[in-house]
Write a protein that holds these residues in place. Structure first.
Motif, PDB file in Angstrom:
ATOM      1  N   GLY A 161       2.643   5.605  -8.574  1.00 24.07           N
ATOM      2  CA  GLY A 161       3.605   6.687  -8.414  1.00 24.07           C
ATOM      3  C   GLY A 161       2.940   7.990  -8.008  1.00 24.07           C
ATOM      4  O   GLY A 161       1.793   8.256  -8.384  1.00 24.07           O
ATOM      5  N   GLN A 162       3.648   8.801  -7.237  1.00 29.49           N
ATOM      6  CA  GLN A 162       3.127  10.087  -6.789  1.00 29.49           C
ATOM      7  C   GLN A 162       3.708  11.192  -7.668  1.00 29.49           C
ATOM      8  O   GLN A 162       4.920  11.364  -7.746  1.00 29.49           O
ATOM      9  CB  GLN A 162       3.469  10.307  -5.315  1.00 29.49           C
ATOM     10  N   GLU A 217       0.835  -1.202   0.000  1.00 32.00           N
ATOM     11  CA  GLU A 217       0.000   0.000   0.000  1.00 32.00           C
ATOM     12  C   GLU A 217       0.869   1.251   0.000  1.00 32.00           C
ATOM     13  O   GLU A 217       2.009   1.241   0.475  1.00 32.00           O
ATOM     14  CB  GLU A 217      -0.932  -0.013   1.212  1.00 32.00           C
ATOM     15  N   ILE A 218       0.354   2.330  -0.542  1.00 32.24           N
ATOM     16  CA  ILE A 218       1.093   3.573  -0.694  1.00 32.24           C
ATOM     17  C   ILE A 218       0.787   4.503   0.482  1.00 32.24           C
ATOM     18  O   ILE A 218      -0.379   4.794   0.769  1.00 32.24           O
ATOM     19  CB  ILE A 218       0.723   4.285  -2.005  1.00 32.24           C
ATOM     20  N   MET A 219       1.829   4.959   1.192  1.00 28.69           N
ATOM     21  CA  MET A 219       1.646   5.974   2.228  1.00 28.69           C
ATOM     22  C   MET A 219       1.769   7.347   1.572  1.00 28.69           C
ATOM     23  O   MET A 219       2.778   7.661   0.949  1.00 28.69           O
ATOM     24  CB  MET A 219       2.679   5.836   3.342  1.00 28.69           C
ATOM     25  N   LEU A 220       0.735   8.160   1.729  1.00 31.94           N
ATOM     26  CA  LEU A 220       0.722   9.463   1.070  1.00 31.94           C
ATOM     27  C   LEU A 220       1.351  10.560   1.904  1.00 31.94           C
ATOM     28  O   LEU A 220       1.640  11.638   1.386  1.00 31.94           O
ATOM     29  CB  LEU A 220      -0.713   9.844   0.703  1.00 31.94           C
ATOM     30  N   SER A 221       1.540  10.323   3.180  1.00 27.87           N
ATOM     31  CA  SER A 221       2.227  11.291   4.032  1.00 27.87           C
ATOM     32  C   SER A 221       2.948  10.536   5.140  1.00 27.87           C
ATOM     33  O   SER A 221       2.349   9.706   5.823  1.00 27.87           O
ATOM     34  CB  SER A 221       1.240  12.286   4.648  1.00 27.87           C
ATOM     35  N   ASN A 222       4.225  10.795   5.305  1.00 26.55           N
ATOM     36  CA  ASN A 222       4.994  10.110   6.344  1.00 26.55           C
ATOM     37  C   ASN A 222       5.459  11.065   7.435  1.00 26.55           C
ATOM     38  O   ASN A 222       6.482  10.874   8.067  1.00 26.55           O
ATOM     39  CB  ASN A 222       6.197   9.385   5.748  1.00 26.55           C
ATOM     40  N   SER A 223       4.693  12.127   7.660  1.00 31.98           N
ATOM     41  CA  SER A 223       5.028  13.064   8.728  1.00 31.98           C
ATOM     42  C   SER A 223       4.778  12.405  10.084  1.00 31.98           C
ATOM     43  O   SER A 223       4.169  11.344  10.184  1.00 31.98           O
ATOM     44  CB  SER A 223       4.178  14.329   8.611  1.00 31.98           C
ATOM     45  N   THR A 244     -10.848  11.259  -6.078  1.00 33.58           N
ATOM     46  CA  THR A 244     -11.572  11.276  -7.350  1.00 33.58           C
ATOM     47  C   THR A 244     -10.606  10.898  -8.458  1.00 33.58           C
ATOM     48  O   THR A 244      -9.381  10.969  -8.291  1.00 33.58           O
ATOM     49  CB  THR A 244     -12.208  12.655  -7.609  1.00 33.58           C
ATOM     50  N   SER A 245     -11.136  10.515  -9.594  1.00 37.85           N
ATOM     51  CA  SER A 245     -10.318  10.094 -10.723  1.00 37.85           C
ATOM     52  C   SER A 245      -9.566  11.269 -11.332  1.00 37.85           C
ATOM     53  O   SER A 245     -10.059  12.396 -11.347  1.00 37.85           O
ATOM     54  CB  SER A 245     -11.208   9.452 -11.786  1.00 37.85           C
ATOM     55  N   ASP A 246      -8.370  10.980 -11.870  1.00 39.28           N
ATOM     56  CA  ASP A 246      -7.641  12.007 -12.626  1.00 39.28           C
ATOM     57  C   ASP A 246      -7.887  11.875 -14.127  1.00 39.28           C
ATOM     58  O   ASP A 246      -7.291  12.587 -14.928  1.00 39.28           O
ATOM     59  CB  ASP A 246      -6.140  11.959 -12.320  1.00 39.28           C
ATOM     60  N   GLY A 247      -8.747  10.935 -14.511  1.00 43.03           N
ATOM     61  CA  GLY A 247      -9.085  10.748 -15.912  1.00 43.03           C
ATOM     62  C   GLY A 247      -8.064   9.970 -16.702  1.00 43.03           C
ATOM     63  O   GLY A 247      -8.245   9.749 -17.907  1.00 43.03           O
ATOM     64  N   SER A 248      -6.978   9.530 -16.068  1.00 43.56           N
ATOM     65  CA  SER A 248      -5.908   8.805 -16.755  1.00 43.56           C
ATOM     66  C   SER A 248      -5.557   7.506 -16.041  1.00 43.56           C
ATOM     67  O   SER A 248      -4.427   7.019 -16.138  1.00 43.56           O
ATOM     68  CB  SER A 248      -4.659   9.692 -16.852  1.00 43.56           C
ATOM     69  N   GLY A 249      -6.506   6.938 -15.301  1.00 43.61           N
ATOM     70  CA  GLY A 249      -6.269   5.704 -14.569  1.00 43.61           C
ATOM     71  C   GLY A 249      -5.714   5.899 -13.178  1.00 43.61           C
ATOM     72  O   GLY A 249      -5.542   4.933 -12.442  1.00 43.61           O
ATOM     73  N   GLY A 250      -5.418   7.140 -12.825  1.00 41.83           N
ATOM     74  CA  GLY A 250      -4.930   7.464 -11.486  1.00 41.83           C
ATOM     75  C   GLY A 250      -5.975   8.220 -10.690  1.00 41.83           C
ATOM     76  O   GLY A 250      -7.169   8.155 -10.985  1.00 41.83           O
ATOM     77  N   ALA A 251      -5.541   8.967  -9.688  1.00 46.53           N
ATOM     78  CA  ALA A 251      -6.491   9.630  -8.801  1.00 46.53           C
ATOM     79  C   ALA A 251      -5.883  10.851  -8.136  1.00 46.53           C
ATOM     80  O   ALA A 251      -4.663  10.936  -7.942  1.00 46.53           O
ATOM     81  CB  ALA A 251      -6.969   8.659  -7.721  1.00 46.53           C
ATOM     82  N   TYR A 252      -6.738  11.785  -7.794  1.00 53.38           N
ATOM     83  CA  TYR A 252      -6.416  12.863  -6.869  1.00 53.38           C
ATOM     84  C   TYR A 252      -6.900  12.440  -5.485  1.00 53.38           C
ATOM     85  O   TYR A 252      -8.013  11.909  -5.338  1.00 53.38           O
ATOM     86  CB  TYR A 252      -7.131  14.157  -7.246  1.00 53.38           C
ATOM     87  N   VAL A 253      -6.077  12.656  -4.470  1.00 52.32           N
ATOM     88  CA  VAL A 253      -6.453  12.376  -3.086  1.00 52.32           C
ATOM     89  C   VAL A 253      -6.185  13.631  -2.265  1.00 52.32           C
ATOM     90  O   VAL A 253      -5.153  14.289  -2.441  1.00 52.32           O
ATOM     91  CB  VAL A 253      -5.642  11.202  -2.496  1.00 52.32           C
ATOM     92  N   ALA A 254      -7.103  13.989  -1.385  1.00 53.95           N
ATOM     93  CA  ALA A 254      -6.909  15.122  -0.475  1.00 53.95           C
ATOM     94  C   ALA A 254      -7.256  14.687   0.939  1.00 53.95           C
ATOM     95  O   ALA A 254      -8.034  13.750   1.144  1.00 53.95           O
ATOM     96  CB  ALA A 254      -7.755  16.321  -0.895  1.00 53.95           C
ATOM     97  N   TRP A 255      -6.687  15.384   1.923  1.00 56.07           N
ATOM     98  CA  TRP A 255      -6.930  15.051   3.315  1.00 56.07           C
ATOM     99  C   TRP A 255      -6.668  16.276   4.187  1.00 56.07           C
ATOM    100  O   TRP A 255      -6.120  17.286   3.743  1.00 56.07           O
ATOM    101  CB  TRP A 255      -6.055  13.879   3.759  1.00 56.07           C
ATOM    102  N   ALA A 305      -3.120  17.794  -0.762  1.00 54.28           N
ATOM    103  CA  ALA A 305      -3.538  16.904  -1.839  1.00 54.28           C
ATOM    104  C   ALA A 305      -2.329  16.269  -2.510  1.00 54.28           C
ATOM    105  O   ALA A 305      -1.211  16.789  -2.466  1.00 54.28           O
ATOM    106  CB  ALA A 305      -4.372  17.665  -2.865  1.00 54.28           C
ATOM    107  N   GLN A 306      -2.582  15.127  -3.159  1.00 50.62           N
ATOM    108  CA  GLN A 306      -1.571  14.422  -3.928  1.00 50.62           C
ATOM    109  C   GLN A 306      -2.254  13.786  -5.142  1.00 50.62           C
ATOM    110  O   GLN A 306      -3.447  13.458  -5.091  1.00 50.62           O
ATOM    111  CB  GLN A 306      -0.914  13.323  -3.081  1.00 50.62           C
ATOM    112  N   ARG A 307      -1.504  13.633  -6.208  1.00 54.12           N
ATOM    113  CA  ARG A 307      -2.007  12.913  -7.381  1.00 54.12           C
ATOM    114  C   ARG A 307      -1.227  11.618  -7.529  1.00 54.12           C
ATOM    115  O   ARG A 307       0.010  11.610  -7.493  1.00 54.12           O
ATOM    116  CB  ARG A 307      -1.871  13.766  -8.640  1.00 54.12           C
ATOM    117  N   LEU A 308      -1.973  10.519  -7.700  1.00 51.73           N
ATOM    118  CA  LEU A 308      -1.390   9.193  -7.874  1.00 51.73           C
ATOM    119  C   LEU A 308      -1.555   8.737  -9.310  1.00 51.73           C
ATOM    120  O   LEU A 308      -2.614   8.926  -9.916  1.00 51.73           O
ATOM    121  CB  LEU A 308      -2.085   8.181  -6.955  1.00 51.73           C
TER     122      LEU A 308
END
Length: 354
Positions: free
Chosen positions: A244-245, A197-203, A213-224, A236-239
């Motif tokens: 890959g980030q 699994e991908i950790m999006l923040s390691n603080s 939500t989808s980025d339209g290219s098979g990936g996603a935008y994630v916000a928290w 936010a981050q785009r996967l």
């Protein structure tokens, strides 16, 4: 009917020139069309398009024991006929408190559902796929998306464009303020695509309230929401489809540096950008609703308030209503002593069309 029984109904009514046969849309708006009449409570209903003019719904259901919820699902077609088993199909027979179901279309007439349950002593995230006929497609108890010593909660998901899903969730230890946001992609067969699994923040701080939500290219935008020991900010981050980030480590802060901001929500715009909303508490105890248009490279195409009026805004609902167009509605306190609902249409340059 006892007070403990809650009737789950579809809040979708077609007005027809005459009363149709039992099982079709009820022409009486006081009755609507019942979806589940099982005993005890049904709640946390979610709904998605079935691709044929009807809908698939899922909900948490207490029919088998007080405080023990299972996830059930049902499909209703465009004529109002319930298509699956009476009172719904069980998504997982595991007898635990199955919590907070979230659902998307699988783009093949069925749906993918995620939830958390404590079958392994702490809360873990599971997923299930169901086809247009109500058949369970993955492991009968659901496939494991996230497990471990931490509490895995608040799972959200979006489609990967290949009948699978990208899932994000919050993982934290109950006795600690150390919490992180993770993500995993599962394919059309329910198998993990990214391995680890991908950790999006390691603080060493606390992150919560993920959205995706989808980025339209098979990936996603994630916000928290990110708590920096002083206040919350929205990050936010785009996967990519391969996990890959695209942006800098730990994501890009999308909210101002001053004041607290939280409760992010994301909607794709249909062109590869995304609309992000969040609460801004910098003006005091009443939040204002902010909107950001995010470019694929992480820059902001626009950032602004949904309205300039006072009184605060809360509980927004967002949907893509056309290519590059956001429909957004919210509860608004501009009328003293009363809460009203207001709405706006915004394009992906940040222009308000109303």
């Amino acid at each position: 009917m006892t007070a403990s029984r809650t009737l789950l109904i579809a809040a979708i009514t077609f007005f027809t020139p005459h009363l149709v046969a039992h099982g079709q849309w009820n022409s009486d708006p006081a009755s609507n069309t019942p979806i589940c009449r099982a005993g005890n409570n049904q709640k946390f209903v979610r709904i998605v398009d079935d691709g044929k003019g009807g809908a698939i719904m899922c909900w948490a259901d207490e029919r088998e024991g007080q405080n023990f919820y299972k996830i059930f699902a049902q499909r209703v077609d465009s004529d109002g006929f319930v298509r699956w088993a009476e009172n719904g199909v069980a998504i997982s027979p595991a007898f635990n408190a199955q919590l907070d179901p979230q659902m998307i279309s699988d783009d093949a007439g069925g749906a993918i559902i995620v939830w958390s349950d404590p079958r392994n002593a702490d809360l873990d995230v599971f997923a299930q796929r169901i086809d247009s006929s109500g058949n369970i497609l993955w492991k009968s108890d659901g496939v494991t998306v996230a497990t471990g010593m931490a509490q895995q909660t608040d799972a959200k998901l979006t489609g990967d464009g290949q009948h699978g899903a990208i899932v994000t969730w919050s993982a934290h230890v109950s006795s600690s303020q150390d919490g992180h946001i993770y993500a995993q992609r599962i394919d059309a067969n329910g198998a993990p695509v990214w391995g680890q699994e991908i950790m999006l923040s390691n603080s060493d701080q606390f992150e919560s309230a993920p959205c995706i939500t989808s980025d339209g290219s098979g990936g996603a935008y994630v916000a928290w929401a990110f708590y920096n020991n002083q206040e919350y900010d929205v990050v936010a981050q785009r996967l990519g489809a391969n996990g890959g980030q695209y942006w800098q480590a730990n994501g890009i802060t999308m909210s101002p540096s001053s004041g607290a901001q939280d409760a992010p929500a994301l909607v794709a715009d249909g062109t590869g950008k995304a609309f992000l909303s969040y609460y801004d508490w910098s003006s005091g105890s009443v939040p204002t609703l902010q909107v950001v248009v995010i470019n694929p490279d992480g820059t902001k195409a626009a950032s602004f308030g949904a309205t300039a009026t006072s009184g605060g805004q809360a509980n927004p609902g967002m949907a893509t209503i056309g290519t590059g167009l956001l429909g957004i509605a919210w509860e608004d306190g501009r009328s003293a002593g009363k809460t009203r609902v207001y709405a706006q249409i915004i394009d992906n340059t940040g222009k308000k069309l109303w």
